[in-house]
Scaffold this motif. Structure first.
Motif, PDB file in Angstrom:
ATOM      1  N   ALA A   1      43.524  36.692  32.736  1.00  0.00           N
ATOM      2  CA  ALA A   1      44.006  37.712  33.664  1.00  0.00           C
ATOM      3  C   ALA A   1      45.374  37.313  34.201  1.00  0.00           C
ATOM      4  O   ALA A   1      45.651  36.124  34.385  1.00  0.00           O
ATOM      5  N   GLY A   2      46.211  38.313  34.430  1.00  0.00           N
ATOM      6  CA  GLY A   2      47.479  38.049  35.099  1.00  0.00           C
ATOM      7  C   GLY A   2      48.690  38.766  34.566  1.00  0.00           C
ATOM      8  O   GLY A   2      49.471  39.303  35.349  1.00  0.00           O
ATOM      9  N   PRO A   3      48.929  38.815  33.254  1.00  0.00           N
ATOM     10  CA  PRO A   3      50.195  39.371  32.763  1.00  0.00           C
ATOM     11  C   PRO A   3      50.429  40.807  33.222  1.00  0.00           C
ATOM     12  O   PRO A   3      49.647  41.702  32.897  1.00  0.00           O
ATOM     13  N   GLY A   4      51.475  41.024  34.010  1.00  0.00           N
ATOM     14  CA  GLY A   4      51.877  42.363  34.418  1.00  0.00           C
ATOM     15  C   GLY A   4      50.980  43.050  35.409  1.00  0.00           C
ATOM     16  O   GLY A   4      51.160  44.238  35.695  1.00  0.00           O
ATOM     17  N   MET A   5      49.997  42.360  36.023  1.00  0.00           N
ATOM     18  CA  MET A   5      49.031  43.046  36.877  1.00  0.00           C
ATOM     19  C   MET A   5      49.535  43.259  38.299  1.00  0.00           C
ATOM     20  O   MET A   5      48.945  44.040  39.049  1.00  0.00           O
ATOM     21  N   GLY A   6      50.619  42.605  38.709  1.00  0.00           N
ATOM     22  CA  GLY A   6      51.118  42.776  40.061  1.00  0.00           C
ATOM     23  C   GLY A   6      50.296  42.011  41.083  1.00  0.00           C
ATOM     24  O   GLY A   6      49.320  41.324  40.749  1.00  0.00           O
ATOM     25  N   ARG A   7      50.702  42.159  42.351  1.00  0.00           N
ATOM     26  CA  ARG A   7      50.047  41.405  43.426  1.00  0.00           C
ATOM     27  C   ARG A   7      49.399  42.317  44.460  1.00  0.00           C
ATOM     28  O   ARG A   7      49.277  41.982  45.634  1.00  0.00           O
ATOM     29  N   GLY A   8      48.972  43.486  44.013  1.00  0.00           N
ATOM     30  CA  GLY A   8      48.327  44.428  44.913  1.00  0.00           C
ATOM     31  C   GLY A   8      46.935  43.978  45.324  1.00  0.00           C
ATOM     32  O   GLY A   8      46.402  42.969  44.836  1.00  0.00           O
ATOM     33  N   LYS A   9      46.332  44.776  46.203  1.00  0.00           N
ATOM     34  CA  LYS A   9      44.997  44.436  46.710  1.00  0.00           C
ATOM     35  C   LYS A   9      43.964  44.422  45.593  1.00  0.00           C
ATOM     36  O   LYS A   9      43.054  43.579  45.581  1.00  0.00           O
ATOM     37  N   GLY A  10      44.116  45.336  44.628  1.00  0.00           N
ATOM     38  CA  GLY A  10      43.171  45.360  43.524  1.00  0.00           C
ATOM     39  C   GLY A  10      43.216  44.092  42.708  1.00  0.00           C
ATOM     40  O   GLY A  10      42.176  43.551  42.295  1.00  0.00           O
ATOM     41  N   ALA A  11      44.430  43.576  42.458  1.00  0.00           N
ATOM     42  CA  ALA A  11      44.562  42.326  41.726  1.00  0.00           C
ATOM     43  C   ALA A  11      43.934  41.178  42.502  1.00  0.00           C
ATOM     44  O   ALA A  11      43.261  40.312  41.924  1.00  0.00           O
ATOM     45  N   GLU A  12      44.134  41.161  43.805  1.00  0.00           N
ATOM     46  CA  GLU A  12      43.567  40.094  44.631  1.00  0.00           C
ATOM     47  C   GLU A  12      42.040  40.102  44.562  1.00  0.00           C
ATOM     48  O   GLU A  12      41.403  39.052  44.416  1.00  0.00           O
ATOM     49  N   VAL A  13      41.450  41.300  44.628  1.00  0.00           N
ATOM     50  CA  VAL A  13      39.986  41.410  44.558  1.00  0.00           C
ATOM     51  C   VAL A  13      39.479  40.938  43.199  1.00  0.00           C
ATOM     52  O   VAL A  13      38.487  40.202  43.109  1.00  0.00           O
ATOM     53  N   LEU A  14      40.168  41.363  42.143  1.00  0.00           N
ATOM     54  CA  LEU A  14      39.740  40.971  40.801  1.00  0.00           C
ATOM     55  C   LEU A  14      39.780  39.463  40.608  1.00  0.00           C
ATOM     56  O   LEU A  14      38.845  38.869  40.060  1.00  0.00           O
ATOM     57  N   VAL A  15      40.858  38.834  41.044  1.00  0.00           N
ATOM     58  CA  VAL A  15      40.986  37.388  40.864  1.00  0.00           C
ATOM     59  C   VAL A  15      39.889  36.660  41.622  1.00  0.00           C
ATOM     60  O   VAL A  15      39.261  35.725  41.086  1.00  0.00           O
ATOM     61  N   LYS A  16      39.609  37.071  42.832  1.00  0.00           N
ATOM     62  CA  LYS A  16      38.549  36.433  43.631  1.00  0.00           C
ATOM     63  C   LYS A  16      37.210  36.544  42.906  1.00  0.00           C
ATOM     64  O   LYS A  16      36.465  35.559  42.796  1.00  0.00           O
ATOM     65  N   GLN A  17      36.909  37.721  42.383  1.00  0.00           N
ATOM     66  CA  GLN A  17      35.624  37.910  41.717  1.00  0.00           C
ATOM     67  C   GLN A  17      35.550  37.129  40.404  1.00  0.00           C
ATOM     68  O   GLN A  17      34.496  36.582  40.064  1.00  0.00           O
ATOM     69  N   LEU A  18      36.659  37.083  39.675  1.00  0.00           N
ATOM     70  CA  LEU A  18      36.655  36.318  38.422  1.00  0.00           C
ATOM     71  C   LEU A  18      36.410  34.841  38.682  1.00  0.00           C
ATOM     72  O   LEU A  18      35.635  34.190  37.974  1.00  0.00           O
ATOM     73  N   VAL A  19      37.071  34.286  39.687  1.00  0.00           N
ATOM     74  CA  VAL A  19      36.893  32.872  40.009  1.00  0.00           C
ATOM     75  C   VAL A  19      35.446  32.585  40.389  1.00  0.00           C
ATOM     76  O   VAL A  19      34.876  31.558  39.994  1.00  0.00           O
ATOM     77  N   GLU A  20      34.845  33.497  41.110  1.00  0.00           N
ATOM     78  CA  GLU A  20      33.493  33.259  41.623  1.00  0.00           C
ATOM     79  C   GLU A  20      32.395  33.630  40.632  1.00  0.00           C
ATOM     80  O   GLU A  20      31.312  33.037  40.669  1.00  0.00           O
ATOM     81  N   GLN A  21      32.672  34.587  39.718  1.00  0.00           N
ATOM     82  CA  GLN A  21      31.571  35.149  38.940  1.00  0.00           C
ATOM     83  C   GLN A  21      31.729  35.074  37.426  1.00  0.00           C
ATOM     84  O   GLN A  21      30.725  35.150  36.712  1.00  0.00           O
ATOM     85  N   ALA A  22      32.949  34.966  36.925  1.00  0.00           N
ATOM     86  CA  ALA A  22      33.154  35.075  35.474  1.00  0.00           C
ATOM     87  C   ALA A  22      32.448  33.947  34.729  1.00  0.00           C
ATOM     88  O   ALA A  22      32.547  32.778  35.113  1.00  0.00           O
ATOM     89  N   GLU A  23      31.740  34.325  33.680  1.00  0.00           N
ATOM     90  CA  GLU A  23      31.114  33.348  32.803  1.00  0.00           C
ATOM     91  C   GLU A  23      32.141  32.904  31.753  1.00  0.00           C
ATOM     92  O   GLU A  23      33.088  33.593  31.449  1.00  0.00           O
TER      93      GLU A  23
END
Length: 513
Positions: free
Chosen positions: A328-350
């Motif tokens: 995750a990351g290329p071109g996604m920006g730093r909006g609230k949606g990106a912040e939520v996604l990164v938090k969930q990926l760190v905590e939940q992604a297998e």
């Protein structure tokens, strides 16, 4: 090949001598002789060629006496110049000074008159003045000598390290010797892969001085160059009866209405780096993503808000646990949606998680979650992003690439890929590999997205993360090297041109298996 600091090299020498019983005089003989042989290969003496060897009182000077003796025994016209008092020599350096004299060779002291001649009369000037044990600005007469060498018309060759250049991460003094070539002894020093120190080395060649393997294994912090031989020895072998699922299922998250090209480039690079199946997830309004992505990529448009991921997007929408690795990351920006996604990926992604570009911006708030992850995490910062991760300035990142990468990898429990000249891969256990490919063509937008795609493709089914990541970095640089070598100028090319050179880059490695 191992890479060390000066102190680590001295510890290896001490172990070889004190614990294994190897004579210091023998090590010095080996060092000077191997350096002489290396110079002999580079500059076979021509008619009228004159060589000057500049010698200080320490071990580097002892190496210089051996080198001068060997070259003269082969018929070279050599002038040996001492910049230290002859009575100041001790130990092995004194032994080799005496041996040099007993063999019938002479030396003279450095002088202002001689320095003027060195500027124009000598084809080769050898710097064997100070070695790795010096810190800070050079003092006289070494400062004067360094200034003369900067203006000399002949080739300047340093033995082990240019005088004045630190072997580790200390600042480089203005008075350091600028070499055209450096014959480094046994192991390259880490400053050869740091800016601005690397500019003082010129071409670097390492020579084996015969240290026993047991002494080489004394290095506590493992650092090694990653070469084509390493890539060939660790690149995944593929079975003739494999199917697409055997080569991994990857998920690539990124893109936006403003930056659709990032995920396009990453997707194509991922496919060209071995991915079996790839899905690209992007904001639904980023219409250019499906239009520009390779047809082999499966598309997953997600909820968007003003062209970026919506804050309502959940990892459940991605079915992230269905993939072997997620990037995750290329071109996604730093909006609230990106912040939520990164938090969930760190905590939940297998599976393995790769975070790049804007995804890295949010990580300092999630260190504890990263530390608790059991599956590998790979972070790919450039120096500015690394500065935020480590909480330091960009200048400190440039100065302390090795130690800071190690500290941050351990702290975040992640593999850190610090991009730049000689991209550095650091594992959570502190081991490091230094890339040996790449050129200035990589200093343009989009090359980092390509590297993200390549790493994703190569970690999908990797049993070990370190060689997979190091190979992706190596092949990324090799593709740029081949592009410049065969078709493009580094000025007149685009990042996407590098992707077209991935097949020959892989072929060159696979053909050597």
């Amino acid at each position: 090949m191992q890479v060390v600091t000066g102190e680590e090299m001295r510890e290896m020498d001490r172990h070889a001598m004190d614990d294994l019983g190897m004579k210091e005089e023998l090590l010095m003989e080996n060092a000077g002789r191997q350096a002489a042989h290396a110079l002999e290969k580079k500059s076979a003496p021509a008619a009228g060629m004159k060589t000057a060897v500049l010698i200080g009182k320490g071990n580097n000077g002892g190496d210089g006496f051996v080198l001068a003796r060997v070259l003269q025994e082969k018929g070279w016209n050599v002038d040996t110049l001492l910049l230290s008092d002859a009575d100041a020599f001790q130990g092995a350096a004194l032994y080799h000074k005496d041996l040099y004299e007993r063999c019938g060779f002479t030396w003279e002291y450095w002088s202002e008159k001689k320095s003027e001649r060195i500027r124009k009369e000598y084809t080769l000037i050898v710097d064997a003045m100070l070695g790795t044990g010096v810190k800070g600005e050079l003092r006289q007469p070494f400062k004067e000598a360094a200034d003369v060498l900067k203006k000399a018309e002949g080739t300047v060759a340093a033995v082990d390290i240019p005088s004045g250049v630190p072997s580790g991460e200390d600042p480089v003094p203005e008075t350091a010797v600028q070499a055209d070539v450096t014959i480094t002894l046994q192991c390259p020093k880490i400053s050869a892969y740091l800016q601005p120190a690397s500019r003082f080395y010129g071409e670097v060649e390492a020579v084996d001085i015969g240290l026993p393997g047991k002494a080489l294994r004394k290095e506590r912090e493992k650092k090694q160059l990653w070469t084509g031989q390493d890539a060939a020895g660790t690149l995944e072998r593929r079975s003739g009866d494999a199917h697409k699922g055997d080569h991994g299922r990857g998920l690539l998250i990124g893109g936006s209405a403003a930056m659709p090209g990032a995920i396009q480039m990453a997707s194509k690079a991922c496919l060209y780096s071995g991915a079996g199946l790839l899905t690209a997830a992007f904001p639904s309004s980023a219409a250019a993503v499906p239009a520009g992505a390779p047809p082999e990529v499966m598309m997953l448009p997600l909820q968007e808000e003003n062209g970026y991921f919506s804050r309502e997007v959940q990892t459940d929408d991605l079915s992230a646990d269905a993939y072997d690795a997620v990037a995750a990351g290329p071109g996604m920006g730093r909006g609230k949606g990106a912040e939520v996604l990164v938090k969930q990926l760190v905590e939940q992604a297998e599976g393995t998680l790769l975070l790049d570009a804007d995804a890295l911006y949010f990580l300092p708030e999630h260190i504890e979650a990263l530390q608790q992850r059991r599956q590998p995490v790979v972070l790919t910062p450039h120096p500015g992003e690394m500065a935020r991760l480590a909480g330091v300035s960009v200048g400190e990142v440039t100065q302390r690439r090795f130690s800071l990468s190690r500290e941050t990898a351990v702290r975040y429990n992640c593999c850190i890929v610090l991009k730049g000249p000689h991209t550095l891969v650091t594992m959570p256990d502190g081991t490091q590999t230094i890339n040996t490919t790449g050129n200035e063509a990589l200093a343009r937008g989009g090359t980092g997205d390509i590297l993200t795609g390549m790493i994703l493709g190569m970690i999908l089914k990797a049993q070990e993360i370190q060689p997979a990541v190091s190979n992706a970095v190596y092949l990324h640089g090799l593709a740029a090297d081949l592009a410049v070598q065969h078709e493009f100028d580094s000025y007149a090319m685009a990042s996407t041109d590098i992707i077209s050179y991935l097949p020959p880059a892989f072929r060159s490695i696979i053909s050597s298996l």
